[in-house]
Design a protein around this motif. Structure first.
Motif, PDB file in Angstrom:
ATOM      1  N   PHE A   1       0.856  -1.193   0.000  1.00 23.61           N
ATOM      2  CA  PHE A   1       0.000   0.000   0.000  1.00 23.61           C
ATOM      3  C   PHE A   1       0.883   1.231   0.000  1.00 23.61           C
ATOM      4  O   PHE A   1       1.876   1.300   0.723  1.00 23.61           O
ATOM      5  N   LEU A   2       0.499   2.203  -0.849  1.00 24.47           N
ATOM      6  CA  LEU A   2       1.238   3.447  -0.990  1.00 24.47           C
ATOM      7  C   LEU A   2       0.507   4.578  -0.277  1.00 24.47           C
ATOM      8  O   LEU A   2      -0.719   4.699  -0.380  1.00 24.47           O
ATOM      9  N   ASP A   3       1.279   5.415   0.410  1.00 25.55           N
ATOM     10  CA  ASP A   3       0.678   6.583   1.040  1.00 25.55           C
ATOM     11  C   ASP A   3       1.783   7.544   1.461  1.00 25.55           C
ATOM     12  O   ASP A   3       2.948   7.139   1.638  1.00 25.55           O
ATOM     13  N   GLU A   4       1.382   8.811   1.611  1.00 31.18           N
ATOM     14  CA  GLU A   4       2.332   9.810   2.074  1.00 31.18           C
ATOM     15  C   GLU A   4       2.701   9.597   3.535  1.00 31.18           C
ATOM     16  O   GLU A   4       3.786   9.991   3.968  1.00 31.18           O
ATOM     17  N   ASP A   5       1.805   8.986   4.307  1.00 31.71           N
ATOM     18  CA  ASP A   5       2.065   8.668   5.714  1.00 31.71           C
ATOM     19  C   ASP A   5       2.559   7.226   5.791  1.00 31.71           C
ATOM     20  O   ASP A   5       1.800   6.285   5.555  1.00 31.71           O
ATOM     21  N   LYS A   6       3.828   7.036   6.090  1.00 32.00           N
ATOM     22  CA  LYS A   6       4.385   5.691   6.082  1.00 32.00           C
ATOM     23  C   LYS A   6       3.790   4.806   7.170  1.00 32.00           C
ATOM     24  O   LYS A   6       3.662   3.594   6.990  1.00 32.00           O
ATOM     25  N   ASN A   7       3.413   5.385   8.292  1.00 41.27           N
ATOM     26  CA  ASN A   7       2.778   4.593   9.351  1.00 41.27           C
ATOM     27  C   ASN A   7       1.380   4.134   8.943  1.00 41.27           C
ATOM     28  O   ASN A   7       0.979   3.002   9.220  1.00 41.27           O
ATOM     29  N   LEU A   8       0.651   5.019   8.264  1.00 47.78           N
ATOM     30  CA  LEU A   8      -0.674   4.644   7.780  1.00 47.78           C
ATOM     31  C   LEU A   8      -0.567   3.563   6.713  1.00 47.78           C
ATOM     32  O   LEU A   8      -1.378   2.630   6.677  1.00 47.78           O
ATOM     33  N   ALA A   9       0.420   3.663   5.849  1.00 46.10           N
ATOM     34  CA  ALA A   9       0.605   2.650   4.804  1.00 46.10           C
ATOM     35  C   ALA A   9       0.832   1.267   5.413  1.00 46.10           C
ATOM     36  O   ALA A   9       0.255   0.276   4.965  1.00 46.10           O
ATOM     37  N   ALA A  10       1.653   1.204   6.450  1.00 44.73           N
ATOM     38  CA  ALA A  10       1.907  -0.080   7.108  1.00 44.73           C
ATOM     39  C   ALA A  10       0.662  -0.596   7.814  1.00 44.73           C
ATOM     40  O   ALA A  10       0.341  -1.792   7.763  1.00 44.73           O
ATOM     41  N   ALA A  11      -0.062   0.316   8.476  1.00 43.96           N
ATOM     42  CA  ALA A  11      -1.282  -0.095   9.192  1.00 43.96           C
ATOM     43  C   ALA A  11      -2.334  -0.618   8.229  1.00 43.96           C
ATOM     44  O   ALA A  11      -3.005  -1.619   8.504  1.00 43.96           O
ATOM     45  N   VAL A  12      -2.518   0.044   7.087  1.00 42.06           N
ATOM     46  CA  VAL A  12      -3.509  -0.400   6.107  1.00 42.06           C
ATOM     47  C   VAL A  12      -3.129  -1.764   5.535  1.00 42.06           C
ATOM     48  O   VAL A  12      -3.976  -2.641   5.371  1.00 42.06           O
ATOM     49  N   ALA A  13      -1.852  -1.958   5.222  1.00 39.44           N
ATOM     50  CA  ALA A  13      -1.408  -3.250   4.675  1.00 39.44           C
ATOM     51  C   ALA A  13      -1.662  -4.382   5.668  1.00 39.44           C
ATOM     52  O   ALA A  13      -2.166  -5.450   5.298  1.00 39.44           O
ATOM     53  N   ASN A  14      -1.322  -4.169   6.932  1.00 44.40           N
ATOM     54  CA  ASN A  14      -1.555  -5.199   7.943  1.00 44.40           C
ATOM     55  C   ASN A  14      -3.047  -5.449   8.161  1.00 44.40           C
ATOM     56  O   ASN A  14      -3.482  -6.592   8.353  1.00 44.40           O
ATOM     57  N   ALA A  15      -3.844  -4.383   8.129  1.00 42.18           N
ATOM     58  CA  ALA A  15      -5.292  -4.542   8.281  1.00 42.18           C
ATOM     59  C   ALA A  15      -5.879  -5.311   7.109  1.00 42.18           C
ATOM     60  O   ALA A  15      -6.794  -6.128   7.280  1.00 42.18           O
TER      61      ALA A  15
END
Length: 360
Positions: free
Chosen positions: A145-159
């Motif tokens: 998952f790509l995003d400007e917020d790297k923490n959000l990108a990781a959270a979305v991928a794990n979710a």
């Protein structure tokens, strides 16, 4: 007269005559591209890697097969259908909408409030464009998952991995509950049959006076032989013949007064043998059915995962895009190429215009 031909060698003088124009265009493109590249935000990619298992191996009807020759372990090898199912689930709209609501991506993408078709389509398109689910060459699935917020990108991928696992389990959960109910019914039926057969066995033992087939038969024969031998001796010596005859009759006849006698023993042997075999068989099947039911119930409550997580997504330490150097170089080269085309066309126009006027 035919028009003159041009070659790449002839571009040199043309570019030289227009060098200030070309240089200005290239410089302007470089400045603009640098400014744009610096204004572009960094985009980070977080990737999770997992292997889907065969959900049939998590079903009670496979887990509870007691045949030792069968392999009832979770199959970690990604079959084609398992990989396709996981990818299809991950790319489905219900999963996307669930993740969008979970992380409030309407606000994150500055799209406005949900409910409007245009807004919903925009957010869904942005989410789908940033999501990547591919089957790699090692038969695993890479979800990024790509995003400007790297923490959000990781959270979305794990979710996303968690949701794919949950939906994958739900596909077989109803079937697993049905199988569990069948195991419960089988256990209850065997329990009732076992208790009924056990009561029949106890009743037959009391009716025929048989409490142990092998030992009782052995001692009964021994007692008969000893009593009959004593009777023969008494007949020869004038002893208590009548008493020994009554004892012998009690040992051999059902109406002789003895609870344990040969006549009832012979009549009850076949029935007791059948009841004993039946009870032993039911007992073994009942124990196996109870173990199967308990294991099935545990598998349902335990919610066995349908995927094997190789690597969870972590916040990226390096940006994925934009590649600013490549952006600037590409803009400069494209501007240079367009400038050459423009000045070449201008030169052709200037060359052909006088000839056209003379011909007129």
């Amino acid at each position: 007269m035919s028009a003159p031909s041009f070659s790449l060698v002839g571009l040199g003088p043309i570019i030289n005559r227009w060098k200030y124009f070309v240089a200005g265009a290239v410089a302007l493109a470089a400045v603009v591209s640098i400014v744009v590249a610096l204004l572009l935000p960094n985009v980070y990619r977080s990737t999770a890697i997992f292997i889907p298992t065969n959900p049939q191996t998590a079903d009670p009807d496979r887990l509870l097969d007691i045949n030792p020759q069968n392999n009832n372990k979770l199959e970690l090898g990604g079959r084609a259908e398992d990989l396709d199912r996981a990818i299809t689930i991950g790319e489905s709209q219900p999963v996307a909408e669930l993740i969008i609501r979970k992380f409030d991506l309407y606000k994150h993408y500055k799209a406005g409030k949900p409910g409007d078709d245009a807004t919903d389509n925009f957010v869904l398109s942005e989410f789908s464009g940033n999501l990547g689910i591919v089957h790699n060459e090692r038969d695993a699935i890479e979800l990024s998952f790509l995003d400007e917020d790297k923490n959000l990108a990781a959270a979305v991928a794990n979710a996303m991995v968690h949701v794919i696992d949950s939906v994958n389990q739900q596909l077989t959960l109803e079937n697993r509950r049905t199988v569990l109910d069948l195991y419960r019914q089988r256990y209850e039926y065997l329990s009732t049959s076992f208790e009924r057969s056990r009561q029949e066995l106890v009743g037959a033992r009391n009716r025929y006076g048989i409490f142990g087939l092998e030992m009782q038969g052995r001692y009964m024969v021994k007692q008969l032989i000893e009593t009959e031998a004593a009777l023969r001796k008494a007949e020869a010596s004038g002893g208590d013949v009548a008493g020994l005859r009554r004892s012998l009759r009690g040992l051999t006849k059902a109406d002789g007064g003895n609870l344990i006698n040969l006549e009832d023993y012979v009549r009850g042997t076949d029935s007791l043998s059948m009841f004993t075999t039946r009870v032993a068989d039911l007992q073994g099947r009942l124990i196996a059915a109870r173990a199967a039911y308990e294991t099935a119930e545990l598998s349902i409550k335990g919610r066995i995962s349908s995927i094997y997580l190789v690597q969870k997504a972590y916040p990226a330490t390096r940006k994925t895009k934009p590649v600013r150097t490549l952006l600037v170089l590409g803009s400069v080269l494209l501007t240079f190429a367009l400038s050459v085309v423009v000045i070449t066309l201008l030169e052709l126009y200037r060359y052909n215009r006088p000839r056209a006027m003379q011909a007129a």
